[in-house]
Design a protein around this motif. Structure first.
Motif, mmCIF file in Angstrom:
data_model
loop_
_atom_site.group_PDB
_atom_site.id
_atom_site.type_symbol
_atom_site.label_atom_id
_atom_site.label_comp_id
_atom_site.label_asym_id
_atom_site.label_seq_id
_atom_site.Cartn_x
_atom_site.Cartn_y
_atom_site.Cartn_z
ATOM 1 N N SER A 415 0.811 -1.220 0.000
ATOM 2 C CA SER A 415 0.000 0.000 0.000
ATOM 3 C C SER A 415 0.848 1.275 0.000
ATOM 4 O O SER A 415 0.342 2.353 -0.290
ATOM 5 C CB SER A 415 -0.932 0.009 1.216
ATOM 6 O OG SER A 415 -0.205 0.229 2.422
ATOM 7 N N GLN A 423 -3.372 4.870 -0.067
ATOM 8 C CA GLN A 423 -2.858 3.534 0.216
ATOM 9 C C GLN A 423 -3.817 2.453 -0.266
ATOM 10 O O GLN A 423 -3.391 1.429 -0.809
ATOM 11 C CB GLN A 423 -2.582 3.398 1.712
ATOM 12 C CG GLN A 423 -1.424 4.267 2.187
ATOM 13 C CD GLN A 423 -1.216 4.204 3.681
ATOM 14 O OE1 GLN A 423 -1.586 3.226 4.333
ATOM 15 N NE2 GLN A 423 -0.628 5.263 4.243
ATOM 16 N N CYS A 424 -5.102 2.667 -0.073
ATOM 17 C CA CYS A 424 -6.069 1.655 -0.517
ATOM 18 C C CYS A 424 -6.070 1.529 -2.040
ATOM 19 O O CYS A 424 -6.284 0.442 -2.580
ATOM 20 C CB CYS A 424 -7.469 1.981 0.010
ATOM 21 S SG CYS A 424 -8.159 3.533 -0.587
ATOM 22 N N ASN A 426 -3.392 1.971 -4.016
ATOM 23 C CA ASN A 426 -2.202 1.190 -4.352
ATOM 24 C C ASN A 426 -2.475 -0.305 -4.200
ATOM 25 O O ASN A 426 -2.157 -1.112 -5.084
ATOM 26 C CB ASN A 426 -1.031 1.588 -3.442
ATOM 27 C CG ASN A 426 -0.368 2.883 -3.857
ATOM 28 O OD1 ASN A 426 -0.301 3.201 -5.044
ATOM 29 N ND2 ASN A 426 0.125 3.640 -2.888
ATOM 30 N N LEU A 427 -3.080 -0.671 -3.060
ATOM 31 C CA LEU A 427 -3.367 -2.077 -2.810
ATOM 32 C C LEU A 427 -4.413 -2.604 -3.791
ATOM 33 O O LEU A 427 -4.300 -3.733 -4.287
ATOM 34 C CB LEU A 427 -3.847 -2.252 -1.363
ATOM 35 C CG LEU A 427 -4.119 -3.683 -0.902
ATOM 36 C CD1 LEU A 427 -2.899 -4.573 -1.110
ATOM 37 C CD2 LEU A 427 -4.548 -3.699 0.560
ATOM 38 N N MET A 449 -7.161 -0.787 8.550
ATOM 39 C CA MET A 449 -7.625 -0.680 7.170
ATOM 40 C C MET A 449 -9.150 -0.751 7.073
ATOM 41 O O MET A 449 -9.736 -0.319 6.080
ATOM 42 C CB MET A 449 -7.007 -1.791 6.307
ATOM 43 C CG MET A 449 -5.504 -1.736 6.169
ATOM 44 S SD MET A 449 -4.904 -3.146 5.200
ATOM 45 C CE MET A 449 -3.137 -2.822 5.178
ATOM 46 N N ASN A 455 -7.063 7.496 3.902
ATOM 47 C CA ASN A 455 -6.235 6.551 3.147
ATOM 48 C C ASN A 455 -6.933 5.230 2.875
ATOM 49 O O ASN A 455 -6.536 4.491 1.977
ATOM 50 C CB ASN A 455 -4.918 6.280 3.896
ATOM 51 C CG ASN A 455 -3.747 7.033 3.307
ATOM 52 O OD1 ASN A 455 -3.583 7.084 2.096
ATOM 53 N ND2 ASN A 455 -2.947 7.649 4.166
ATOM 54 N N TRP A 456 -7.960 4.911 3.674
ATOM 55 C CA TRP A 456 -8.630 3.615 3.540
ATOM 56 C C TRP A 456 -10.142 3.837 3.376
ATOM 57 O O TRP A 456 -10.859 3.990 4.353
ATOM 58 C CB TRP A 456 -8.331 2.724 4.754
ATOM 59 C CG TRP A 456 -6.859 2.424 4.839
ATOM 60 C CD1 TRP A 456 -5.955 3.022 5.638
ATOM 61 C CD2 TRP A 456 -6.143 1.478 4.043
ATOM 62 N NE1 TRP A 456 -4.706 2.517 5.411
ATOM 63 C CE2 TRP A 456 -4.786 1.554 4.432
ATOM 64 C CE3 TRP A 456 -6.515 0.561 3.052
ATOM 65 C CZ2 TRP A 456 -3.800 0.762 3.860
ATOM 66 C CZ3 TRP A 456 -5.531 -0.227 2.482
ATOM 67 C CH2 TRP A 456 -4.198 -0.133 2.880
#
Length: 587
Positions: A415, A423-424, A426-427, A449, A455-456
């Motif tokens: 992430s 980040q979410c 990216n994942l 998460m 970010n999530w």
């Protein structure tokens, strides 16, 4: 005595007075300059020390000074190429000690604040130094800054001598650190007689020096025609401490330059027995100075260096690779030929058609590795430092009910692949790429998460959970053990995704064979993600079907190399190879 000229004999006088017994100083000074007595200089202090240099009592007994005026700690160099990256003064860390408290001045602060200070171009008289010091922004560190600048600008030795003479006449005392800086300037300019003189002064005043001073002296002597004195000094150092890597490598280079290859090899093996990791620079020296030699024992030593690369997963840089190639091709009567190449995806060398070793472990090797990782890493002492036994048992049950997986993903690690992206997201991009062809994925996440945040995003997380199994560990849990367990339990075909090199876990393994198997398994099963550029999809570096290590059949050597040296271990294995093969002449 080359340390001071006739014009600066007062400077020599203070050095003799401070560091040597009076009778010895009188003899040396009188012999050098014809000065009959000590009456011309008086009141010279003998208080000068270092944090690790032990003063030698003139009467023969060891003694520590009541107060320390300054402390100098030479930091041990780290990584492969420390001697080529920094000048000696850049390794100094200065700190105040007993007495009036002083502001701590770091060498970095000195370099930045006074980076443009230039030393005089010619020696100065005492009055001139006084005026320069009084006009300086920080008089209390004037000498320190000036010596740093002299080393930086490679000033004339006579300029440095004039400053030392001024300090002796003004203060009656020269700090240990400044004397060592003067030594650094002498080493930098290859002033062998000066180096010997400063060392004589130091060893008469101190029973033991600190490692930084020894490094300078050994290097200075090793680069001179008196290089064998460095070997004698190395033996003296052994009596007080374990010599540094720099000490050994300076002596090894000197032996190689003078074609004393047997001696160089003996020193190399000695440093290995002391757990001193050789730099690539010193290993290249062996190949450079062994060209054209037909010596079976020396050849065996150099083959041993290549096997050292193999066992420790070391990838030479391009410069070292070229030295290896030239050495092979110079061996008399052996007809080696080297070519640079890229290995095909099947693992076949396009130059010699040799098939490289398979990265896959045998069934026996895989079972051994699995058992040892579960015993030493997963159930070892480090596993539950940040993971509770109850949580890991729950994870084991989770995995056993869903086996097997095709790919296990370190979600938190992935992430962060692109810092400017959520980040979410990216994942999510990674999961989408890996979920093709109905692959069964396990994503190892953290409980934070699941909390909707900047970010999530909750809707993205729900969509991802439709494409992969997720296990959310506690936020403080160490998830590498989870990654290893799930991957190994899923069988030999399962791969894992992380940008972590997993060095700590390899170190937990109890024996060298298992550590070797772990590295081989890792190279064959770790998938590496690279961030997307310009809107392009995320890229993967797939696990290789062949092993990325130095390999040999006797008549062939295949050596993976990188364009530039990387000090730290990296998950990025090289794609370029040196193929060396021996051609037999027809009779």
């Amino acid at each position: 005595m080359a340390l001071f000229s006739q014009a600066s004999h007062q400077g020599l006088l203070w050095k003799c007075r401070v560091f040597w017994p009076v009778s010895r100083c009188q003899q040396l000074f009188a012999a050098s300059f014809g000065i009959p007595s000590w009456e011309k200089v008086s009141g010279v202090s003998s208080v000068t020390s270092s944090s690790t240099a032990l003063p030698a009592d003139p009467k023969g007994a060891d003694a520590f000074p009541a107060k320390k005026r300054s402390e100098v700690v030479y930091e041990e160099e780290k990584g492969w190429d420390e001697e080529t990256k920094e000048t000696p003064e850049e390794k100094l860390r200065l700190s105040s000690s007993a007495g009036a408290p002083k502001k701590r001045i770091s060498p970095i602060a000195l370099r930045h604040k006074f980076a443009n200070v230039q030393p005089p171009e010619k020696p100065l008289q005492t009055e001139e130094w006084n005026r320069l010091r009084e006009s300086f922004q920080a008089p209390e560190i004037f000498e320190e800054v000036m010596f740093n600048s002299m080393i930086r600008y490679n000033s004339s030795i006579d300029v440095a001598k004039s400053l030392l003479t001024h300090m002796a006449k003004s203060n009656g005392d020269i700090g240990y650190n400044l004397l060592v800086k003067y030594l650094a300037l002498c080493v930098q300019q290859g002033k062998t007689s000066e180096i010997c003189d400063v060392y004589d002064i130091l060893k008469m005043r101190f029973k033991t020096l600190e490692s930084g001073a020894y490094n300078l002296i050994v290097r200075g002597l090793s680069n001179s025609d008196q290089w064998r004195k460095a070997l004698t000094l190395l033996e003296d150092i052994k009596k007080a401490m374990i010599p540094s890597r720099a000490n050994y490598e300076s002596c090894i280079k000197a032996a190689c330059r003078h074609q004393e290859m047997t001696l160089a090899c003996e020193l190399y093996h000695e440093m290995l027995t002391k757990d001193l990791v050789p730099t690539l620079d010193i290993l290249q020296t062996f190949f450079d100075y062994s060209r054209g030699m037909k010596d079976p024992e020396l050849q065996k030593e150099l083959f041993g260096i290549l096997l050292y690369f193999r066992e420790n997963q070391i990838y030479p840089h391009k410069t070292l690779m070229r030295s290896i190639k030239l050495w092979f091709e110079s061996i008399p009567g052996e007809n080696w030929r080297g070519h640079l190449t890229n290995i095909t995806n099947s693992g076949q060398c396009p130059v010699c058609s040799h098939q490289l070793e398979d990265s896959e472990l045998s069934e026996e090797e895989y079972n051994r590795l699995s058992e040892r990782i579960i015993r030493d890493v997963i159930h070892g002492t480090d596993t539950f430092r940040k993971t509770s036994p109850q949580e890991f048992e729950a994870f084991q049950t989770f995995v056993e009910n869903r086996l097997p997986f095709d790919t296990v993903i370190d979600g938190l690690n992935v992430s962060h692949i692109k810092p400017r992206k959520l980040q979410c997201e990216n994942l999510f991009e990674a999961v989408n790429c890996l979920a093709k062809n109905n692959a069964r994925l396990l994503v190892l996440g953290r409980k934070h998460m699941l909390v909707n945040s900047s970010n999530w995003k909750r809707e993205i997380m729900k969509e991802m959970q439709n494409k992969a199994d997720f296990f959310f560990a506690e936020n403080i849990s160490e998830d590498d053990a989870f990654l290893l367990y799930a991957t190994l339990r899923s069988g030999k075909r399962c791969k894992f995704v992380t940008r972590d090199f997993l060095r700590d876990h390899k170190a937990c393994l109890s024996d060298s064979l298992t550590r070797h198997l772990f590295r081989k398994w890792q190279r064959g099963h770790q998938i590496v993600l690279f961030p997307s550029v310009g809107g392009n999809p995320m890229k993967f570096l797939p696990a290789f079907s062949y092993d990325i290590v130095v390999q040999t059949t006797g008549d062939t050597w295949h050596i993976p190399y990188k364009d530039v040296y990387e000090e730290k271990y990296s998950y990025r294995v090289p794609r370029k190879w040196l193929c060396l093969h021996r051609k037999y002449r027809r009779v």
